[in-house]
Design a protein around this motif. Structure first.
Motif, PDB file in Angstrom:
ATOM      1  N   SER A 236     -30.293  -5.625  37.735  1.00 48.69           N
ATOM      2  CA  SER A 236     -29.531  -6.007  38.925  1.00 48.69           C
ATOM      3  C   SER A 236     -28.104  -5.500  38.775  1.00 48.69           C
ATOM      4  N   VAL A 237     -27.346  -5.529  39.872  1.00 57.23           N
ATOM      5  CA  VAL A 237     -25.945  -5.128  39.808  1.00 57.23           C
ATOM      6  C   VAL A 237     -25.182  -6.049  38.866  1.00 57.23           C
ATOM      7  N   GLY A 238     -25.536  -7.332  38.898  1.00 57.28           N
ATOM      8  CA  GLY A 238     -24.865  -8.278  38.011  1.00 57.28           C
ATOM      9  C   GLY A 238     -25.100  -7.948  36.550  1.00 57.28           C
ATOM     10  N   HIS A 239     -26.328  -7.581  36.216  1.00 56.49           N
ATOM     11  CA  HIS A 239     -26.628  -7.233  34.825  1.00 56.49           C
ATOM     12  C   HIS A 239     -25.884  -5.959  34.435  1.00 56.49           C
ATOM     13  N   LEU A 240     -25.849  -4.983  35.318  1.00 55.61           N
ATOM     14  CA  LEU A 240     -25.129  -3.745  35.017  1.00 55.61           C
ATOM     15  C   LEU A 240     -23.646  -4.030  34.803  1.00 55.61           C
ATOM     16  N   ALA A 241     -23.096  -4.942  35.590  1.00 53.49           N
ATOM     17  CA  ALA A 241     -21.682  -5.284  35.427  1.00 53.49           C
ATOM     18  C   ALA A 241     -21.435  -5.922  34.057  1.00 53.49           C
ATOM     19  N   ARG A 242     -22.385  -6.734  33.604  1.00 49.37           N
ATOM     20  CA  ARG A 242     -22.241  -7.337  32.271  1.00 49.37           C
ATOM     21  C   ARG A 242     -22.308  -6.285  31.169  1.00 49.37           C
ATOM     22  N   VAL A 243     -23.181  -5.290  31.347  1.00 50.01           N
ATOM     23  CA  VAL A 243     -23.244  -4.208  30.363  1.00 50.01           C
ATOM     24  C   VAL A 243     -21.939  -3.421  30.363  1.00 50.01           C
ATOM     25  N   ALA A 244     -21.390  -3.165  31.555  1.00 49.91           N
ATOM     26  CA  ALA A 244     -20.125  -2.435  31.644  1.00 49.91           C
ATOM     27  C   ALA A 244     -19.011  -3.188  30.927  1.00 49.91           C
ATOM     28  N   GLN A 246     -19.463  -5.264  28.447  1.00 47.49           N
ATOM     29  CA  GLN A 246     -19.788  -5.180  27.013  1.00 47.49           C
ATOM     30  C   GLN A 246     -19.265  -3.888  26.409  1.00 47.49           C
ATOM     31  N   LEU A 247     -19.320  -2.807  27.191  1.00 44.48           N
ATOM     32  CA  LEU A 247     -18.902  -1.505  26.669  1.00 44.48           C
ATOM     33  C   LEU A 247     -17.396  -1.423  26.431  1.00 44.48           C
ATOM     34  N   GLN A 248     -16.628  -2.346  26.997  1.00 45.03           N
ATOM     35  CA  GLN A 248     -15.202  -2.352  26.711  1.00 45.03           C
ATOM     36  C   GLN A 248     -14.945  -2.720  25.254  1.00 45.03           C
ATOM     37  N   ALA A 249     -15.840  -3.560  24.722  1.00 36.06           N
ATOM     38  CA  ALA A 249     -15.694  -3.951  23.317  1.00 36.06           C
ATOM     39  C   ALA A 249     -16.442  -3.006  22.389  1.00 36.06           C
ATOM     40  N   THR A 250     -17.585  -2.504  22.846  1.00 37.54           N
ATOM     41  CA  THR A 250     -18.403  -1.577  22.050  1.00 37.54           C
ATOM     42  C   THR A 250     -18.663  -0.325  22.877  1.00 37.54           C
ATOM     43  N   PRO A 251     -17.719   0.591  22.907  1.00 40.65           N
ATOM     44  CA  PRO A 251     -17.852   1.774  23.771  1.00 40.65           C
ATOM     45  C   PRO A 251     -19.049   2.645  23.394  1.00 40.65           C
ATOM     46  N   ALA A 252     -19.565   3.337  24.391  1.00 36.44           N
ATOM     47  CA  ALA A 252     -20.648   4.304  24.200  1.00 36.44           C
ATOM     48  C   ALA A 252     -20.175   5.675  24.635  1.00 36.44           C
ATOM     49  N   ARG A 253     -20.909   6.698  24.185  1.00 37.50           N
ATOM     50  CA  ARG A 253     -20.545   8.074  24.540  1.00 37.50           C
ATOM     51  C   ARG A 253     -21.412   8.644  25.656  1.00 37.50           C
ATOM     52  N   ALA A 254     -22.561   7.992  25.945  1.00 42.83           N
ATOM     53  CA  ALA A 254     -23.462   8.506  26.988  1.00 42.83           C
ATOM     54  C   ALA A 254     -24.465   7.429  27.367  1.00 42.83           C
ATOM     55  N   VAL A 255     -25.028   7.593  28.563  1.00 45.28           N
ATOM     56  CA  VAL A 255     -26.136   6.757  29.025  1.00 45.28           C
ATOM     57  C   VAL A 255     -27.368   7.664  29.091  1.00 45.28           C
ATOM     58  N   ASP A 267     -26.345   6.236  36.510  1.00 47.49           N
ATOM     59  CA  ASP A 267     -25.184   6.828  37.181  1.00 47.49           C
ATOM     60  C   ASP A 267     -24.128   5.766  37.488  1.00 47.49           C
ATOM     61  N   TRP A 268     -24.571   4.577  37.888  1.00 52.22           N
ATOM     62  CA  TRP A 268     -23.635   3.486  38.206  1.00 52.22           C
ATOM     63  C   TRP A 268     -22.795   3.147  36.978  1.00 52.22           C
ATOM     64  N   LEU A 269     -23.465   2.946  35.857  1.00 55.86           N
ATOM     65  CA  LEU A 269     -22.751   2.574  34.641  1.00 55.86           C
ATOM     66  C   LEU A 269     -21.878   3.719  34.143  1.00 55.86           C
ATOM     67  N   ALA A 270     -22.406   4.930  34.193  1.00 54.32           N
ATOM     68  CA  ALA A 270     -21.660   6.081  33.696  1.00 54.32           C
ATOM     69  C   ALA A 270     -20.351   6.265  34.462  1.00 54.32           C
TER      70      ALA A 270
END
Length: 309
Positions: A236-244, A246-255, A267-270
């Protein structure tokens, strides 16, 4: 009278030729009919069998192999197969048992030499500690997406070559020779890919579906998040927002996502995380470059390197 004199010798010669064709090995030898569930196994069977194997692949790279309809056309193909080559480990649990049962083909039933499950020949990752179907599309034996590690392709290929030789002993030497040639080229390619992929070790990534543990294990990628809240469940959009967040604390280089999956979640998360969304081919045919097994990993490595520091 002339016509009858012509026919008799002609028919005798024809009968003799047909008899010789039947008796001489390899002259009228029928091709081994292979029913492959996924494109990677169809491609591998072709590498081993060459012209001696007639390979039908039941799915494409743009289909989710979990969710396929047991169509009459698949059943008809399975009915005439000498060898069924599938992943197993419950990947095809939603459709393959119906295809096998409805085919009425004794040769490809469970326990018969004509049924070959690739996952039985590799060590499986991500075996669940507790089997709970409410947790989503989990697999009791472990993660079935073994084809994303080329070392698994080698393990399966060695066993598949032996099985093809067992089922078609007249062509056993051909299968073994073709496997030996492919294996040499494949091991050289693995060494090249591993050298190229050295900068990827430790690379933090997000995956849309938990379909890449073997790729991650092989290359040393670090999975920091999964977009699906449960395996097989769209986020859901809510879940994607929570993942986004999370990435502020544990950054990623790609989806990462498989080519058959919808691009929208990745694409939304990226876009929000400022990182690339990579559509990896996942199997043979996943994009124009991944036209065979070698192209599959050539493209996968090159795409991942775009995200390397």
């Amino acid at each position: 009278m002339k016509t009858s004199l012509f026919k008799a010798p002609f028919l005798r010669r024809l009968a003799g030729l047909l008899t010789a064709a039947i008796l001489l090995p390899g002259v009228a030898h029928a091709a081994l009919k292979v029913f492959a569930c996924e494109p990677e196994w169809g491609a591998l069977a072709k590498e081993i069998g060459g012209a001696q194997a007639s390979v039908y692949t039941a799915t494409t790279a743009m289909q989710d192999p979990h969710h396929i309809e047991a169509r009459p056309s698949l059943i008809a193909r399975a009915r005439s197969a000498n060898l069924l080559v599938c992943t197993g480990a419950e990947l095809e649990i939603g459709w393959l048992p119906v295809v096998i049962a409805e085919s009425g083909n004794a040769a490809i039933q469970t326990g018969q030499a004509g049924q070959f499950m690739a996952a039985q020949h590799v060590p499986l990752l991500d075996r669940p500690a507790v089997l709970d179907r409410s947790a989503g599309d989990v697999h009791a034996g472990g993660n079935p997406h073994i084809q994303t590690d080329p070392r698994n392709i080698a393990r399966v290929g060695e066993a598949l070559a032996r099985r093809m030789a067992e089922l078609d002993p007249a062509q056993a030497a051909l299968y073994q020779a073709r496997w030996k040639d492919f294996s040499a080229r494949w091991q050289a390619a693995i060494a090249r890919w591993e050298q190229q992929a050295a900068p990827l070790r430790g690379l933090p990534v997000v995956v849309q579906h938990a379909g890449f543990p073997y790729l991650e294990n092989w290359l040393g990628l670090k999975q920091v998040a999964v977009l699906e809240p449960k395996p097989g469940v769209d986020p859901s959009v809510g879940h994607l927002a929570r993942v986004a967040a999370q990435l502020q604390a544990t950054p990623a280089r790609a989806v990462l996502r498989a080519a058959y999956q919808s691009p929208r979640p990745a694409d939304w998360l990226a876009a929000r995380a400022g990182i690339p969304a990579l559509a990896l081919p996942f199997t043979v045919g996943g994009n124009a470059r991944a036209g065979d097994l070698f192209g599959l990993f050539d493209d996968t490595i090159d795409q991942l390197l775009k995200a390397a520091p």
